[in-house]
Design an enzyme around this catalytic site. Structure first.
Site, short mmCIF file in Angstrom:
data_model
loop_
_atom_site.label_atom_id
_atom_site.label_comp_id
_atom_site.label_asym_id
_atom_site.label_seq_id
_atom_site.Cartn_x
_atom_site.Cartn_y
_atom_site.Cartn_z
N PRO B 221 -42.39 40.28 -10.98
CA PRO B 221 -43.82 40.09 -10.73
C PRO B 221 -44.42 39.16 -11.78
O PRO B 221 -44.16 39.31 -12.97
CB PRO B 221 -44.39 41.50 -10.83
CG PRO B 221 -43.35 42.31 -11.54
CD PRO B 221 -42.05 41.67 -11.25
N LEU B 222 -45.19 38.22 -11.29
CA LEU B 222 -45.68 37.16 -12.17
C LEU B 222 -46.57 37.69 -13.28
O LEU B 222 -46.54 37.22 -14.41
CB LEU B 222 -46.42 36.11 -11.35
CG LEU B 222 -46.38 34.71 -11.99
CD1 LEU B 222 -44.95 34.20 -12.02
CD2 LEU B 222 -47.29 33.77 -11.24
N CYS B 223 -47.39 38.73 -12.96
CA CYS B 223 -48.30 39.24 -13.99
C CYS B 223 -47.51 39.80 -15.17
O CYS B 223 -47.89 39.62 -16.33
CB CYS B 223 -49.22 40.29 -13.40
SG CYS B 223 -48.35 41.61 -12.57
N THR B 224 -46.39 40.44 -14.88
CA THR B 224 -45.56 40.98 -15.96
C THR B 224 -44.95 39.85 -16.77
O THR B 224 -44.94 39.88 -18.00
CB THR B 224 -44.41 41.83 -15.37
OG1 THR B 224 -44.96 42.73 -14.44
CG2 THR B 224 -43.68 42.57 -16.44
N GLY B 227 -47.97 38.23 -18.71
CA GLY B 227 -48.77 39.06 -19.60
C GLY B 227 -47.99 39.99 -20.50
O GLY B 227 -48.15 39.98 -21.72
#
Ligand code: ZN
Lengths: 613, 451
Positions: B221-224, B227
């Site tokens: 997942p891109l957010c992981t 971030g």
């Protein structure tokens, strides 16, 4: 014949820092089960009885996966038929001992492996295997019924897992046996923040440094604007809300105090009933296995029920029944207090939330609701299992954790998943948890050293094992199978569950026919094709069914005829398939991850399947 | 569309009820033989059938090794194996025909040699090549093609290839053709896997169920990744998907996961990021693993599925292949779960469906480029290199290059200037174009309606 390395020595070897980095060879599988599991695999010792094609296929899969220590037991010489059916016994090997030839051929698959061969039968193996020679698992691929039973008994006594597999033509089965198997389930559900993960974060009884950091970094919340508030990791919100409730001490002191009393009493009760040990639990092991084979969930509840039903005086000779009921009441009270506290925290968060719709708030509330809706107690389920470990080390670690939880709470989980928000804050939070986890491990180790018990020296208990237990405490479960007994249906029974009944009945027919064939062949010679033998076989199968308490119409003349026709015929694909399945089950039991097969597995031609439970 | 039954009865099949659909005609036409009595009745004769087969194994990876091994044990004498890869160290945890000293050698040639060494009378030929580079006649010389390929694209290509050789002229001749190749496709991911039999126009083909294959995109997942990196993989993904495009501005082109320089670059950046977040374990081999989107793979699942594919070949030869439950699904994470499934063909399947005619509505003023783009993103077609021919004239050809250069200028022209159609139609005009795709070996009739 087996090495003398004890389990502790092996575990120490696995602490070698060189092995911390993933090896390129195992990269593709380490991404499934992680480095620690891979290390367990590489330090496992496996005995495989039988070096025909099935045994060779099991050994092949294990060696490729990284098992470095394998013992092959076989008492036959390679025949021409072997060289046609067994990929790893080439024509050059005809005439040699199968086990020796196989060991030599398999070495190519894993240059690091130590493959030993013992020319002998299952009986030889059972006689030579002494209890201090630790084996991770024993796999029997061919032998006579009486010898299988012998090995099964030895394995049960040594609490060593056992897999019995048998392939004949297009029919085969795998029967597992393990009296007790701890599963570290973390990593099985990647991506989901489970209830267990949530509990292991210990937000309702936060540890000191966590509260202190949250307060120092974020309190009071009024100093932040909306965008900043949205960046606060959700666990912080819960900790702050929890703090705010406690802070209004003048109003709530009485209530909090009440709760503390309840807690202390509950803990005292818990101390009186530490982790169950020793033989006396065997009796209700038997009782709960019925359920265990049906479904793990039911098994757990069944187990709890049985456990709770044990009268107090049996649980601990010092207690009387009244007191035990008392402690149960207090536990319930404790649970109610927890629920009340959760409600208060949620209420507080909702107050703070007014006019805002921030995702971290929503998440915090959702997590609290999940905790509140959970039906079972907040404590790790591993401690509710009536354990009967011979592995005293594990029992002692669990008992120490239980005792220490009064003073310090449950050990926290080392790794936090799925935290979003301000990156720096999340990193700091992770560090806090890591530090606390280290402190927890240290405390348990200290406690173990200070304990005055003769059998296992406290300072001999490896720290990494303590760490493994501590950081997996909330995820650990125990699985069991029935004891293998040929006279008693090989530990199998037909499930009453109607949904799976047709398949189970079908496999039961094959299971019976195959066992009858084996038994018949031991007493007579040349069963192939002959019509007289066909009737004899059917009778034998029906006799078996009756003696196991199964319905005799499970086995039909078709089953018998098929077995007769295909027996002795090489079905290479079946050997490869069943070998692979058995190797997979062995790996699961060794690495203590994933749900192992706990009932009988029957397979026919890979198209029909069935579980006999 | 997936019937969860371990062995669905023949009559429940959708296929038989549809008019105009082809009756089963292949090895398995007499194949109701799922009852025990038929198994061993004529063992010697059926084994002879298996031995006289010509089988192609596409892919000599973990599945390929197991398929080859098992087929050879069954006595299949004529086997060809094709693979374009070389053996890497990370293959050795499951590919049973290779060992350390084979690292760097061709998978296909090494596997063939290993098999010949073990079975002297087995005629195995290895081809170190991509399946896409082989002529159609090559595939035509096999009765069964077993695939242990590792990408969805290669599967789709092989699938359409089977239909090309099964359909020399049209549906009617396929019905009567004596030759019908069968594709047996195996695939694994971690502790789960599947094996399926594709008999052209009888069972669902790869394209019928193309939605079932996971998107071969990013796994994290891109957010992981951006971030809160927790794993070394996240740092690598960050370096590859966030740092590479921003720092190179396309000067080095897109990231090539097989280019050593690119790997080195990503490795350096991933290391830096991992140090920032206190994460261990970024290694060059892990960088390769992540960039090449390697699917987790173990010896056991691959052995099981490989042997299941080989068994399917033998059953096919012996006429005891199950007519309906052609899909075997396996999952080993929780106990052992094996199921046989029946899957319906998709009527709108572009390869085998009877309703595979495509109709596209567009504005006549839109440039050709827009149509080509649409074909690439079309949920049913998912073209890679579409080429369009109208009235024997190439409108746009994506290959070969000289033709591409000539037809490229059409891309910016509005469609109604390129296609000059029926002037009488007042509001719309219909054109019949031939759509081909060199990447997918697709050839279809396309009805374009311009408004
Ligand atoms: Zn199709």
């Amino acid at each position: 014949m087996l090495g003398e390395t004890g389990p502790l020595e092996q575990e120490n070897a696995s602490c070698n820092p060189e092995e911390e980095t993933p090896q390129a060879r195992y990269l593709r599988q380490v991404s499934i089960w992680g480095n620690s599991a891979q290390r367990l695999l590489q330090h496992a010792r496996v005995a495989i009885i039988g070096s025909a094609s099935v045994g060779a296929e099991v050994a092949k899969c294990l060696l490729l996966s990284g098992v470095n220590d394998i013992l092959l037991v076989d008492d036959a010489r390679t025949t021409v038929a072997d060289s046609e059916q067994n990929f790893f016994l080439p024509p050059e090997a005809v005439g040699e001992w199968r086990a020796l030839a196989l060991a030599q051929q398999l070495q190519r698959l894993n240059p690091f492996a130590r493959i030993q061969a013992r020319v002998g039968s299952a009986r030889t193996f059972a006689a030579e295997w002494t209890s201090h020679q630790r084996l991770s698992i024993v796999i029997v691929t061919e032998s006579t019924q009486s010898q299988v039973q012998l090995v099964a008994d030895r394995c049960w006594e040594a609490t060593t897992p056992l897999l019995i597999l048998r392939v004949e033509g297009l029919v085969g089965y795998i029967t597992p046996q393990f009296p007790e198997q701890i599963l570290f389930q973390r990593g099985q559900h990647p991506g989901a923040l489970s209830l267990d993960c949530l509990r292991a974060m210990r937000l309702i009884q936060p540890f000191e440094t966590l509260t202190a950091w949250c307060l120092q970094r974020f309190w009071p919340l009024s100093q932040w604007d909306e965008a900043q508030l949205a960046q606060i990791p959700w666990p912080v919100l819960i900790v702050l809300a929890r703090y705010a409730i406690q802070d209004e001490s003048s109003l709530h002191r009485a209530r909090t105090w009440d709760r503390e009393i309840v807690r202390t009493q509950a803990m005292a009760a818990a101390r009186r009933a530490p982790v169950q040990t020793s033989e006396r639990n065997e009796s209700f092991t038997e009782g709960f296995v019925e359920g265990a084979l049906e479904s793990p969930q039911r098994a757990i509840s069944e187990c709890c029920r049985v456990h709770d039903a044990v009268p107090g005086d049996e649980r601990d000779p010092g207690d009387n029944t009244d007191e035990s009921t008392d402690s149960k009441l207090q536990l319930d009270q404790n649970q109610r207090a927890e629920a009340l506290l959760l409600e208060e925290i949620m209420e507080r968060l909702r107050e703070w939330q007014t006019n805002r719709r921030l995702s971290n708030w929503t998440q915090a509330l959702a997590m609290l609701r999940r905790l509140a809706n959970a039906t079972d107690r907040m404590e790790p389920s591993i401690l509710r299992f009536p354990l009967s470990f011979r592995d005293e080390t594990m029992t002692r670690i669990l008992r120490a954790i239980r005792v220490l939880s009064d003073q310090r709470g449950w050990p926290v989980c080392r790794e936090l998943d799925h935290l979003s928000g301000d990156a720096v804050a999340v990193a700091a939070l992770k560090r806090l948890y890591q530090e606390q986890a280290d402190r927890d491990v240290e405390a348990v180790c200290e406690f173990l050293k200070s304990e005055d018990i003769d059998s296992v020296q406290g300072d001999l208990i490896p720290t990494h094992l303590v760490r493994r237990v501590c950081s997996n405490l909330f995820f650990m479960t125990v699985r069991r199978t029935r004891r293998y007994s040929f006279l008693n249906g090989c530990g199998a029974s037909i499930p009453s569950n109607s949904e799976r009944l047709p398949q189970a009945r079908r496999s039961a027919g094959w299971f019976l026919a195959l066992h009858a064939y084996d038994g018949y062949q031991e007493s007579t010679t040349g069963v192939q094709g002959d019509a007289d033998h066909s009737i004899g076989l059917l009778n034998e199968a029906q006799r078996l069914a009756e003696s196991w308490g199964w319905s005799s119409d499970l086995v039909t003349p078709d089953h018998v005829r098929h077995i007769q026709q295909t027996a002795g015929r090489a079905e290479p694909a079946m050997a490869v398939m069943l070998g692979a399945l058995a190797a997979q089950e062995a790996i699961k039991l060794i690495i203590q991850r994933f749900e192992p097969l706990a009932g009988n597995f029957g397979i026919r031609r890979a198209r029909q399947y069935g579980l006999l439970c | 569309m997936v019937a969860l039954e371990s062995a669905p009865p023949r009559s429940s099949s959708m296929e038989t009820r549809r008019e105009g659909w082809l009756p089963p005609k292949s090895f398995s036409s007499s194949a109701m033989a799922f009852e025990p009595k038929c198994d061993a009745a004529s063992a010697s004769e059926t084994e002879r059938v298996a031995r006289s087969m010509r089988v192609l194994v596409a892919g000599a990876g973990a599945l390929g090794c197991e398929i080859l091994r098992t087929l050879a044990l069954y006595g299949v004498k004529e086997i060809a194996v094709i693979d374009m890869d070389v053996i890497e160290e990370s293959n050795l945890n499951r590919q049973s025909l290779f060992s350390t000293e084979n690292i760097g050698q061709s998978k296909a040639l090494t596997a063939a040699a290993a098999l010949r060494e073990r079975f002297r009378d087995c005629d195995v030929v290895g081809y170190h090549a991509a399946i896409q580079d082989m002529p159609l006649d090559f595939f035509r010389s096999f009765q069964v093609i077993v695939s242990g390929l590792d990408s969805v694209e290669a599967r789709r290509w092989l699938n359409s290839c089977i239909f090309h050789i099964a359909r020399p002229v049209g549906l009617e001749s396929a019905r009567n053709a004596s030759y019908a190749p069968v594709l047996i496709d195996g695939g694994t991911e971690g502790l789960a896997g599947q094996a399926r039999t594709i008999r052209p126009y009888e069972t669902a083909c790869i394209e019928c169920t193309v939605d079932l294959y996971a998107n071969e995109g990013t796994q994290y997942p891109l957010c992981t990744v951006v971030g809160t990196p927790r794993e070394p993989e996240h740092c690598i993904e960050y370096a590859a998907s966030a740092l590479w495009p921003s720092q190179h501005n396309g000067s080095l082109g897109p990231l090539d996961p097989y280019n050593a320089e690119h790997i080195e670059w990503v490795y350096g950046r991933a290391r830096q990021r991992a140090e920032q977040f206190g994460i261990d374990g970024v290694t060059v081999s892990l960088v390769k693993h992540v960039l090449q989107h390697s699917v987790p793979a173990v010896a056991t699942t691959n052995a099981f599925i490989g042997a299941a594919c080989a068994l399917e070949v033998v059953k096919l030869a012996n006429g005891i292949s199950h007519p309906d439950a052609t899909w075997l699904a396996f999952n080993g994470t929780s106990g052992i779960c094996i199921q046989s499934l029946h899957i319906d063909r998709r009527r709108s399947c572009p390869i085998c469906g009877p309703e595979s005619r495509i109709t596209i509505h567009m504005s006549g003023k839109a440039p050709l480029r827009e149509l080509v783009e649409l074909l690439r993103t079309h949920p049913e077609l998912r073209c890679r290199n579409p080429s369009l021919v109208w009235a024997y004239r190439p409108i746009y050809m994506s290959a070969p290059r000289p033709l591409e250069e000539v037809t490229r200028q059409n891309l910016d022209k509005p469609l109604n200037q390129i296609l000059i159609g029926n002037q009488n139609a007042e509001n719309s005009a219909e054109f019949i174009l031939t759509l081909t795709d060199s990447g997918l070996r697709l050839s279809r009739e396309m009805h374009l309606i311009l408004h």
